[in-house]
Design a protein around this motif. Structure first.
Motif, PDB file in Angstrom:
ATOM      1  N   GLY A 177       1.075  -8.970  -4.326  1.00  0.00           N
ATOM      2  CA  GLY A 177       1.551  -8.671  -5.260  1.00  0.00           C
ATOM      3  C   GLY A 177       2.555  -7.499  -4.138  1.00  0.00           C
ATOM      4  N   ARG A 196      -3.207  -7.151 -16.669  1.00  0.00           N
ATOM      5  CA  ARG A 196      -2.206  -6.429 -14.946  1.00  0.00           C
ATOM      6  C   ARG A 196      -1.574  -5.389 -15.451  1.00  0.00           C
ATOM      7  NH1 ARG A 196      -4.381  -8.732 -10.564  1.00  0.00           N
ATOM      8  NH2 ARG A 196      -4.387 -11.008 -10.865  1.00  0.00           N
ATOM      9  N   GLY A 207       0.766  -1.509 -14.663  1.00  0.00           N
ATOM     10  CA  GLY A 207       1.564  -0.849 -14.359  1.00  0.00           C
ATOM     11  C   GLY A 207       1.813   0.433 -14.750  1.00  0.00           C
ATOM     12  N   ARG A 232      -2.845  -5.235  -8.642  1.00  0.00           N
ATOM     13  CA  ARG A 232      -1.931  -6.539  -8.283  1.00  0.00           C
ATOM     14  C   ARG A 232      -2.534  -7.588  -7.653  1.00  0.00           C
ATOM     15  NH1 ARG A 232      -0.179  -5.952  -2.789  1.00  0.00           N
ATOM     16  NH2 ARG A 232      -1.436  -4.558  -1.713  1.00  0.00           N
ATOM     17  N   THR A 250       3.951  -3.184  -3.590  1.00  0.00           N
ATOM     18  CA  THR A 250       3.332  -1.954  -4.319  1.00  0.00           C
ATOM     19  C   THR A 250       3.514  -1.285  -4.634  1.00  0.00           C
ATOM     20  OG1 THR A 250       3.622  -0.857  -1.602  1.00  0.00           O
ATOM     21  CG2 THR A 250       2.404  -2.124  -1.649  1.00  0.00           C
ATOM     22  N   PRO A 289       1.722  -1.098  -9.146  1.00  0.00           N
ATOM     23  CA  PRO A 289       0.652  -1.780 -10.315  1.00  0.00           C
ATOM     24  C   PRO A 289      -0.367  -0.522  -9.897  1.00  0.00           C
ATOM     25  CG  PRO A 289       0.965  -2.607  -8.522  1.00  0.00           C
ATOM     26  CD  PRO A 289       2.583  -0.918  -8.054  1.00  0.00           C
ATOM     27  N   PHE A 307       4.704  -4.519 -11.800  1.00  0.00           N
ATOM     28  CA  PHE A 307       5.017  -5.774 -11.473  1.00  0.00           C
ATOM     29  C   PHE A 307       7.027  -6.412 -10.755  1.00  0.00           C
ATOM     30  CE2 PHE A 307       1.067  -4.479 -12.556  1.00  0.00           C
ATOM     31  CZ  PHE A 307       0.533  -5.515 -12.066  1.00  0.00           C
TER      32      PHE A 307
END
Length: 617
Positions: free
Chosen positions: A604, A574, A576, A600, A606, A597, A515
Motif C-alpha cells: 500500500g 482498514r 486512515g 496499510r 504511505t 493509513p 488508502f
C-alpha cells in the motif's frame, strides 16, 4: 496659542444599563460616528453637540422613553482636578467661544449622559377604516391580531408599533385582500399617564382571486411550457407568498436571469387581479473547464459545453470530454471519459425529470483495464421537499482486462434509488451544517457472458451533521461534526461470477481516505491488484472548523472493509486518518486533504493527497 482648528475631541457615552438601547444611542450619536473621520473647528463642534440632543432623544423615544434627560458636558481631557468652571454644558450659548479659547493641540472630552426616565406604554390602540372601505369598526381575526402584535399596556417601542402596520398589511394580503393597505400609525403622547395612544388607518378591501396571467419577454422559451409549469393559476386565491413561490420556481429553471411578477390593476369582474410576468432570458450556452487531482486517481482535466434550453422547454444538453489518469498510484496510464447528458424537466408530470446519458470510458486502473460504452435513461421524481426517487434502465458494452485475461461483457441493469436530504441546501457543493442525507439503491443486473448471470447490487449511504453551536461552543456554522456510513452487498452471485467493474471496492475519498482508490479489500497474491468483493462497509468521522472569513480546517478518521461474502462487516478493517484545509469561495469550498493509513497492506501507499471542490460528504 488659542483657537484650535480643527478641534480634536473624544466622546464618552455613559451606559444606561440597557445594552440594546446603549447600542442604539451610540449608533445615533454624530459625535461618536464623526469624531475620527470628519474633524471640525470649535464652532462646528458646538453645532455637532447641539444636534446630538435631538438624535439621542429620538433613539430613547424609539425604545419607549419619551421623558428622558440628556446631559452633554465638555471639558479639556485629563483636567479632572480643574474647578467646575472648566466644564461646559452642551446647551450653554457660550460654548462656541469657550471652545475657541481652548489652547491649540488640547483634546477636549465630550461626556454624554442619557437618563432613560420612566418607560411609556401603549394606551389606546385604535383601528379605523380608510375612506371608501365600507362602514363599521375594523374587527381583526386571530391571525390578523397576531400579525399586528400591538396591544395596550406593552412598552411603546417605535419599531414594534411601525412593524405592526407592515405585518398586518402583509397578513391581509396573504388572506387574499390584494388591495389592503395599513398606513403608518398616528400617535398621541400622554405625559400625565406615561402612555402613547396609537391609531392605525386600515383599508381592507375585497377578497381577490388571481385573474388573467400575461407572459412577456420570452424569445427562445415556449410560453406554453411556462404556463404548464406555473404553480399559480387564474381563480386561485391571491396570496403574495404563493405568487413569490411560483416566481422563484420559474427562476430556478436555469433559463432566466430574472423573473418579475407584477400586479396589473384594476380589478376585473369578480374581484380578480390580473398578473403580469416579465422574463429576461439568460445565456443558454456556456463552456466550462474541469479539473481535479488526487494521488491515487491522479489528475483529470477537460472541458464541457452546456446548452440550457436546447428545445425551448428548459431542456439541458451537456457535452463533456475529460482526460483521466494523469499520474496516480491506482492508475496504469491515461484514460478518457466522454459523455453527453440530456435532461428534460417535467417529463410526463411536474417535478419529474427525464435524464439520458451516452458515455464512453477508458480507464487503466491497477485493478483492471476497462473500455466501455454505456447508454442509460431514467426518470427522477421529487416527492415533496425532502425525498427524491429514481428509476433507470442501463445497457453497457465493455471489454475488461484483469491479470492478463481479457473478457467482453454486456450488462443490462435496472437501478432503483431513493434519497432523503434535510440539510436545506439547494447547492450540493455548499457545506452542510445540520440535517441528514440518506441514499439507497437496488440495482438488478444481468451479465451476458458464457450464458446469463443475474445479480443484484444493494447500497446505502447515510450522513449527518451536528453544529457545535447547539452546545454553546461556537457561532452558528463555524464548528461542525460530520459523520458518514456506507454499506453495500451483492446478492445472487459470487465475486468471480460478476464483471470486475460491478464488484464492490473501498479506498479513496469516497470511502477510506489514506488508502488508494480500490486499495482496501482482497488483492491478488504478490500484487497491488484489487480483486473486489461482494460486500463493503465504511464509516467516517470528521470535524470541520471555519477559521477567519474564508479559511477552514478539518480533522478526520475513516475506516472500512471489503468482504467476499454477501453479508457486510466482513474482511480486514482498514483505518486512515488525516487533516485538511479549506478555502471558501462563492461557489463552494476548495478542499485539500492529506491522509495516511494506520494499517496499510505491504504494497500500500504511505499517504494520499486529495484536491476537490466541496466537502467529501
Amino acid at each position: 496659542m488659542l483657537g484650535a482648528d480643527p478641534q480634536p475631541y473624544t466622546t464618552i457615552v455613559t451606559p444606561t444599563g440597557e445594552a440594546e438601547l446603549d447600542a442604539a444611542i451610540s449608533a445615533s450619536s454624530g459625535l461618536l460616528s464623526l469624531q475620527k473621520t470628519h474633524v471640525v473647528g470649535p464652532f462646528a463642534l458646538a453645532g455637532r453637540i447641539r444636534n446630538d440632543y435631538g438624535r439621542l432623544r429620538i433613539a430613547l423615544e424609539s425604545y419607549g422613553y419619551y421623558a428622558p434627560t440628556i446631559r452633554i458636558s465638555v471639558r479639556p481631557r485629563g483636567d479632572r482636578n480643574a474647578p467646575d468652571a472648566v466644564a461646559m454644558d452642551g446647551t450653554d450659548p457660550r460654548l462656541p467661544e469657550w471652545l475657541q479659547a481652548i489652547p491649540k493641540g488640547q483634546v477636549v472630552q465630550v461626556t454624554v449622559t442619557p437618563t432613560r426616565g420612566e418607560i411609556f406604554r401603549l394606551g389606546r390602540v385604535t383601528l379605523v377604516r380608510a375612506a371608501g372601505d365600507g362602514t363599521g369598526p375594523v374587527v381583526l381575526n386571530p391571525a390578523q391580531s397576531k400579525a399586528l402584535g400591538v396591544a395596550s399596556g406593552q412598552p411603546a417601542v417605535a419599531s414594534d408599533v411601525l412593524a405592526g402596520a407592515t405585518n398586518l398589511q402583509a397578513e391581509l394580503k396573504e388572506e387574499g385582500h390584494a388591495l389592503a393597505r395599513v398606513d403608518p400609525p398616528k400617535a398621541w403622547l400622554r405625559p400625565d399617564t406615561h402612555t402613547l395612544d396609537i391609531e392605525y388607518t386600515v383599508r381592507i378591501g375585497p377578497v381577490v382571486t388571481i385573474g388573467a396571467i400575461t407572459l412577456s419577454g420570452m424569445r427562445r422559451t415556449h410560453p406554453a411550457y411556462i404556463a404548464r409549469r406555473m404553480t399559480m393559476h387564474p381563480d386561485d386565491l391571491y396570496q403574495p407568498s404563493r405568487i413569490e413561490s411560483a416566481r422563484q420556481d420559474l427562476a430556478g429553471l436555469g433559463v432566466f436571469s430574472n423573473v418579475q411578477v407584477n400586479d396589473a390593476p384594476p380589478l376585473t369582474a369578480g374581484n380578480q387581479m390580473p398578473l403580469s410576468l416579465n422574463f429576461t432570458e439568460g445565456k443558454v450556452r456556456t463552456v466550462a473547464v474541469q479539473g481535479g487531482y488526487s494521488t491515487d486517481l491522479g489528475g483529470r482535466a477537460g472541458v464541457s459545453w452546456t446548452h440550457r434550453n436546447i428545445f425551448g422547454n428548459a431542456e439541458r444538453l451537456r457535452l463533456t470530454a475529460l482526460v483521466t489518469g494523469l499520474g496516480g498510484s491506482a492508475q496504469q496510464g491515461l484514460g478518457y471519459d466522454v459523455y453527453a447528458d440530456l435532461m428534460k424537466p417535467d417529463f410526463g408530470s411536474r417535478d419529474q425529470n427525464l435524464s439520458v446519458r451516452v458515455e464512453g470510458i477508458r480507464q487503466l486502473l491497477y485493478s483492471y483495464r476497462q473500455t466501455a460504452l454505456l447508454v442509460r435513461a431514467g426518470v427522477v421524481r421529487r416527492l415533496g421537499r425532502l425525498w427524491t426517487v429514481s428509476f433507470e434502465g442501463q445497457a453497457e458494452q465493455e471489454q475488461i482486462e484483469q491479470m492478463g485475461q481479457v473478457n467482453d461483457y454486456t450488462i443490462i441493469s435496472l437501478p432503483l434509488g431513493a434519497t432523503y436530504d434535510s440539510t436545506g441546501l439547494s447547492n450540493p457543493i455548499d457545506p452542510a451544517t445540520h440535517g441528514f442525507r440518506l441514499a439507497a439503491s437496488v440495482t438488478p443486473s444481468a451479465s451476458l457472458l458464457d450464458g446469463t448471470s443475474f445479480f443484484t447490487i444493494m447500497q446505502a449511504n447515510a450522513s449527518t451533521y451536528f453544529d457545535l453551536t447547539h452546545l454553546g461552543l461556537s457561532r452558528p456554522g463555524r464548528s461542525v461534526i460530520a459523520v458518514r456510513g456506507i454499506v453495500g452487498s451483492v446478492q445472487g452471485a459470487s465475486t468471480f461470477d460478476i464483471p470486475p467493474d460491478q464488484r464492490l471496492y473501498a479506498g479513496g475519498s469516497a470511502t477510506v481516505r489514506g488508502f488508494r482508490y480500490q486499495g482496501v479489500g482482497p488483492q491478488f497474491p504478490n500484487s497491488k491488484y484489487a480483486i473486489g468483493g461482494t460486500s463493503m462497509d465504511a464509516a467516517s468521522l470528521e470535524f470541520r472548523q471555519r477559521l477567519f472569513r474564508s479559511f477552514g480546517g478539518a480533522l478526520f478518521a475513516d475506516a472500512g472493509q471489503v468482504g467476499t461474502g454477501s453479508r457486510p462487516f466482513q474482511g480486514t478493517l482498514r483505518v486512515g486518518v488525516g487533516a485538511g484545509v479549506r478555502y471558501y469561495t462563492p461557489i463552494g469550498p476548495v478542499r485539500v486533504d492529506i491522509a495516511v493509513p494506520l494499517n496499510r497492506p505491504n504494497r500500500g501507499d504511505t499517504w494520499e493527497l486529495y484536491l476537490g471542490l466541496g466537502e467529501t460528504f
